[in-house]
Design an enzyme around this catalytic site. Structure first.
Site, PDB file in Angstrom:
ATOM      1  CE  LYS A 121      28.975 -30.371  -6.005  1.00 29.34           C
ATOM      2  NZ  LYS A 121      30.072 -31.087  -5.088  1.00 29.34           N
ATOM      3  N   GLY A 122      23.207 -34.365  -4.091  1.00 30.92           N
ATOM      4  CA  GLY A 122      22.411 -35.648  -3.481  1.00 30.92           C
ATOM      5  C   GLY A 122      21.499 -36.340  -4.049  1.00 30.92           C
ATOM      6  CD  GLU A 155      16.843 -32.170  -1.456  1.00 27.45           C
ATOM      7  OE1 GLU A 155      17.549 -32.546  -2.497  1.00 27.45           O
ATOM      8  OE2 GLU A 155      16.759 -31.356  -0.485  1.00 27.45           O
ATOM      9  CG  ASP A 156      19.036 -34.987  -1.271  1.00 31.15           C
ATOM     10  OD1 ASP A 156      18.783 -34.817  -0.407  1.00 31.15           O
ATOM     11  OD2 ASP A 156      20.917 -35.192  -1.035  1.00 31.15           O
ATOM     12  CG  ASP A 191      17.779 -33.902   8.725  1.00 29.46           C
ATOM     13  OD1 ASP A 191      17.592 -34.662   9.564  1.00 29.46           O
ATOM     14  OD2 ASP A 191      18.894 -33.724   8.991  1.00 29.46           O
ATOM     15  CE  LYS A 223      17.922 -38.291   8.549  1.00 29.23           C
ATOM     16  NZ  LYS A 223      19.754 -37.609   8.739  1.00 29.23           N
ATOM     17  CG  PHE A 283      24.995 -38.174   8.927  1.00 33.09           C
ATOM     18  CD1 PHE A 283      24.259 -37.078   7.634  1.00 33.09           C
ATOM     19  CD2 PHE A 283      26.076 -38.275   7.848  1.00 33.09           C
ATOM     20  CE1 PHE A 283      24.643 -36.314   7.163  1.00 33.09           C
ATOM     21  CE2 PHE A 283      26.352 -37.845   6.586  1.00 33.09           C
ATOM     22  CZ  PHE A 283      25.768 -37.116   6.625  1.00 33.09           C
ATOM     23  CB  VAL A 284      21.907 -42.428   5.514  1.00 31.52           C
ATOM     24  CG1 VAL A 284      21.297 -42.967   6.135  1.00 31.52           C
ATOM     25  CG2 VAL A 284      21.038 -41.252   4.824  1.00 31.52           C
ATOM     26  CG  ASP A 303      27.819 -35.389   1.037  1.00 34.46           C
ATOM     27  OD1 ASP A 303      26.958 -34.942   0.768  1.00 34.46           O
ATOM     28  OD2 ASP A 303      29.312 -34.438   1.112  1.00 34.46           O
ATOM     29  NE  ARG A 312      28.026 -35.859  -3.710  1.00 36.28           N
ATOM     30  CZ  ARG A 312      27.473 -34.431  -3.015  1.00 36.28           C
ATOM     31  NH1 ARG A 312      26.176 -35.409  -2.424  1.00 36.28           N
ATOM     32  NH2 ARG A 312      27.668 -33.504  -2.911  1.00 36.28           N
TER      33      ARG A 312
END
Ligand code: 5GP
Length: 178
Positions: A42-43, A98-99, A102, A130, A151-152, A158, A164
């Protein structure tokens, strides 16, 4: 909700400007091509919605839902498809939306999975990167912002399904997830 945020990393305005630039770049690069945007739920929902409105060429949109960290802040490396694409992508130009990248494990899985469906081309647009935490090498083609190892949350991202709907990207107070 705001009391859980340590500080704002990217404001609504900064995100808006950068997403518009990426949209213009994608419109130029894919002019005359049959492009499918694949939103990773969902990001990437907010990024997809805003990015697509800054793309001036015709595009199809499809959605894929994959398992995320759950209530943890680290990738397990195990990716599960919860919802697959509606349509085949063979011989089409595909852009994964994509969000955040990482460890890179999620995208590595997605690239392997989608490549096997024989698209004409496969590229990646990510809002955030990142690089400090990369475990597998992943090259992104369109990259909104490089961010530090924090961590964002917000703008689609989320923690345990919350935050979100924040319009900016903020750093979550570590005591919220520790
Ligand atoms: P990777 O497989 O590259 O380690 O992780 C990718 C996925 O983990 C992202 O699609 C996102 O859902 C989640 N993720 C990674 N870093 C963060 C972060 O800082 N905040 C949030 N909310 N999710 C993250």
């Amino acid at each position: 909700m705001l009391e859980d945020i340590d500080r704002v990393l990217l404001t609504e305005e900064e995100i808006k400007e950068r997403v518009a630039e990426l949209g213009a770049e994608i419109s130029r690069d894919y002019a005359g091509k049959d492009l499918v945007l694949i939103c990773i739920l969902k990001g990437a929902l907010h990024f997809m919605a805003d990015l697509s409105r800054h793309i001036s060429i015709p595009v199809d949109m499809d959605f894929m839902a994959i398992s995320s960290y759950g209530a943890s802040t680290k990738s397990s490396g195990e990716v599960r498809i919860l919802q697959d694409l509606d349509a085949p992508i063979a011989n089409r130009h595909v852009l994964i939306v994509e969000d955040i990248v990482d460890s890179g494990l999620t995208l590595k899985y997605l690239v392997d999975n989608l490549s096997s469906r024989r698209p004409a081309s496969l590229k990646i647009a990510t809002l955030l990167d990142k690089p400090a935490r990369r475990v597998v090498p992943i090259t992104t083609d369109y990259n909104g912002f490089q961010i530090p190892d924090e961590f964002v949350v917000g703008y689609g991202l989320d923690y345990a399904e919350k935050y979100r709907n924040l319009p900016f990207i903020g750093i979550l107070k570590p005591e919220v997830y520790k």
